[in-house]
Design an enzyme around this catalytic site. Structure first.
Site, PDB file in Angstrom:
ATOM      1  N   SER A 100       1.037  -0.971  -0.091  1.00 39.16           N
ATOM      2  CA  SER A 100      -0.316   0.089   0.052  1.00 39.16           C
ATOM      3  C   SER A 100       0.915   1.468   0.057  1.00 39.16           C
ATOM      4  O   SER A 100       1.416   1.524   0.540  1.00 39.16           O
ATOM      5  CB  SER A 100      -1.286  -0.112   1.481  1.00 39.16           C
ATOM      6  OG  SER A 100      -1.576  -1.118   1.440  1.00 39.16           O
ATOM      7  N   LYS A 174      -6.652   0.765  -3.093  1.00 37.57           N
ATOM      8  CA  LYS A 174      -7.411   0.462  -1.575  1.00 37.57           C
ATOM      9  C   LYS A 174      -7.000   1.209  -0.914  1.00 37.57           C
ATOM     10  O   LYS A 174      -7.535   1.162   0.475  1.00 37.57           O
ATOM     11  CB  LYS A 174      -5.064  -0.037  -1.907  1.00 37.57           C
ATOM     12  CG  LYS A 174      -4.997  -0.217  -0.259  1.00 37.57           C
ATOM     13  CD  LYS A 174      -5.668  -1.783   0.551  1.00 37.57           C
ATOM     14  CE  LYS A 174      -5.256  -2.277   1.732  1.00 37.57           C
ATOM     15  NZ  LYS A 174      -3.508  -2.857   1.616  1.00 37.57           N
ATOM     16  N   LYS A 242      -1.150   5.042   8.251  1.00 38.36           N
ATOM     17  CA  LYS A 242      -0.292   5.286   7.895  1.00 38.36           C
ATOM     18  C   LYS A 242      -1.624   5.596   5.681  1.00 38.36           C
ATOM     19  O   LYS A 242      -1.344   6.131   5.523  1.00 38.36           O
ATOM     20  CB  LYS A 242       1.088   3.924   7.070  1.00 38.36           C
ATOM     21  CG  LYS A 242       1.526   4.760   5.858  1.00 38.36           C
ATOM     22  CD  LYS A 242       2.555   3.633   5.774  1.00 38.36           C
ATOM     23  CE  LYS A 242       1.886   2.327   5.012  1.00 38.36           C
ATOM     24  NZ  LYS A 242       0.730   1.716   3.671  1.00 38.36           N
TER      25      LYS A 242
END
Length: 301
Positions: A100, A174, A242
Site C-alpha cells: 500500500s 486500496k 499510514k
C-alpha cells in the site's frame, strides 16, 4: 514471458508477504525471496523457496518481482537507485507492487519501469493476515489490462483480482478500501464500548448483530478480536494510520473534505501515539477506553 509458470522474486516476507510467498511456492512457482529482517525470509526455506542475500539478488534474472514492503518510502528505497530492484531486473520482466503506497508513488514507479523496458502493476491487497494465509485476498490491480490477464495464474493462489484502471488505480482502490475498513472498525469499537458501558455483554451483542444490516467482515473478525481482547497484529495500527493519512493528503490535493475520515485518522493516530503502533488495528477499542477514562478524570477533577 514464458508459457510455463514464471519465476518470481519476492521482496518483503512479513506478516502477509510470508504467507503469500508460501502459497505461490505451494502452487508450483519457483521463488527467490528477500526480507529486511532476514529471519522472516529464512523460515520460507522449509517451503522450497530460495533465500536471497539482497533485494537486487532476489530480482536478478526472474520474470516477475513481487514487492510486499511496508510503505512508499521503503519501497522507493529498495526498488530505486543504481543498486535497487528495478536496476537489477532483466528487460521484459514485470514488477508487481502489492504494498500500500501513495498513488503518485505508484505512477512514478510505473514510469521508471517503462523507461527500462519493464512491465508494472500496482496491485495492493485487502484481507489481512487471514486472507494472505488462506488465499482469499482482494487484489486491486492498476496497470495494463493485458499484464493483469497475463499474470492471472500468479494471482490465483493469492485471491480474487480486479483490474481497476491504469497505473495508480490499484492504490486509489486500496485507499477507498482502507477508509471503509478503518471507519467500520471504529464504528464497531464504539458500538461494543457502548454495549459494555451500558451493562450488556459485548460478545452477546456482537452475536445478536450477525446476519443483520450491521453485519460485516469487520464485525465478524475484528469484533471477535475486541470481545476476546486479542490485539496480536494481523494489520498493525501504524499501517492503518499510514493509509488513512495518505488518503486524506490525496483528498486535500483534490479539494475534497472527508470529515469521517478525518475523525477516524485522529483516533488511530492517538492509538499509535499512546503505544499501540504494533497492536492490531482493532485495538482502537483500547484507545476509546483510554480517551473516555481521561475525559471522566477531567470531569471529576
Amino acid at each position: 514471458m514464458s508459457a510455463a509458470l514464471p519465476s518470481i522474486g519476492f521482496i518483503g516476507t512479513g506478516i502477509m508477504g510470508g504467507h503469500m510467498a508460501r502459497r505461490l511456492s505451494e502452487a508450483g512457482f519457483r521463488l527467490r525471496a528477500w526480507n529486511r529482517t532476514a529471519e522472516k525470509a529464512e523460515a520460507l526455506a522449509n517451503h522450497g523457496i530460495e533465500i536471497a542475500a539482497s533485494a537486487s539478488a532476489a530480482a536478478a534474472g526472474v520474470e516477475v518481482v513481487i514487492c510486499m514492503l511496508s510503505s512508499g518510502p521503503v519501497c522507493d528505497a529498495v526498488l530505486g537507485g543504481r543498486d535497487g530492484v528495478i536496476a537489477a531486473m532483466r528487460t521484459g520482466a514485470t514488477l508487481v507492487v502489492m504494498s500500500s503506497i501513495p498513488v503518485e508513488t505508484a505512477r512514478a514507479q510505473a514510469d521508471a519501469c517503462a523507461r527500462r523496458g519493464l512491465g508494472y502493476l500496482d496491485a495492493p491487497v485487502s484481507g489481512g493476515e487471514r486472507g494472505a494465509r488462506d488465499g482469499t485476498l482482494a487484489i486491486m490491480a492498476g496497470g495494463e489490462a493485458g499484464t493483469v490477464e497475463e499474470l492471472a495464474p500468479l494471482f490465483a493462489p493469492l485471491g480474487r483480482t480486479t483490474h481497476v484502471g491504469p497505473a495508480g488505480s490499484g492504490q486509489l482502490a486500496k485507499l477507498a478500501n482502507q477508509l471503509i475498513v478503518a471507519s467500520n472498525i471504529c464504528a464497531v469499537a464504539e458500538a461494543l464500548l457502548l454495549a459494555e458501558r451500558g451493562g450488556a455483554d459485548p460478545a452477546r451483542v456482537r452475536e445478536a448483530l450477525l446476519g443483520g444490516f450491521a453485519d460485516s467482515t469487520v464485525l465478524r473478525q475484528h469484533g471477535e478480536r475486541m470481545v476476546r481482547g486479542d490485539f496480536t497484529p494481523g494489520g498493525p495500527a501504524k499501517y492503518q494510520v499510514k493509509d488513512t493519512s495518505t488518503a486524506l493528503r490525496l483528498a486535500r490535493s483534490l479539494g475534497l473534505s472527508l470529515p469521517i475520515a478525518d475523525a477516524v485518522d485522529r483516533l488511530f493516530q492517538n492509538l499509535v501515539d499512546h503505544g499501540g503502533a504494533d497492536m492490531d488495528h482493532s485495538a482502537v477499542l483500547v484507545e476509546l477506553r483510554r480517551a473516555n477514562r481521561s475525559a471522566e478524570t477531567a470531569l471529576d477533577a
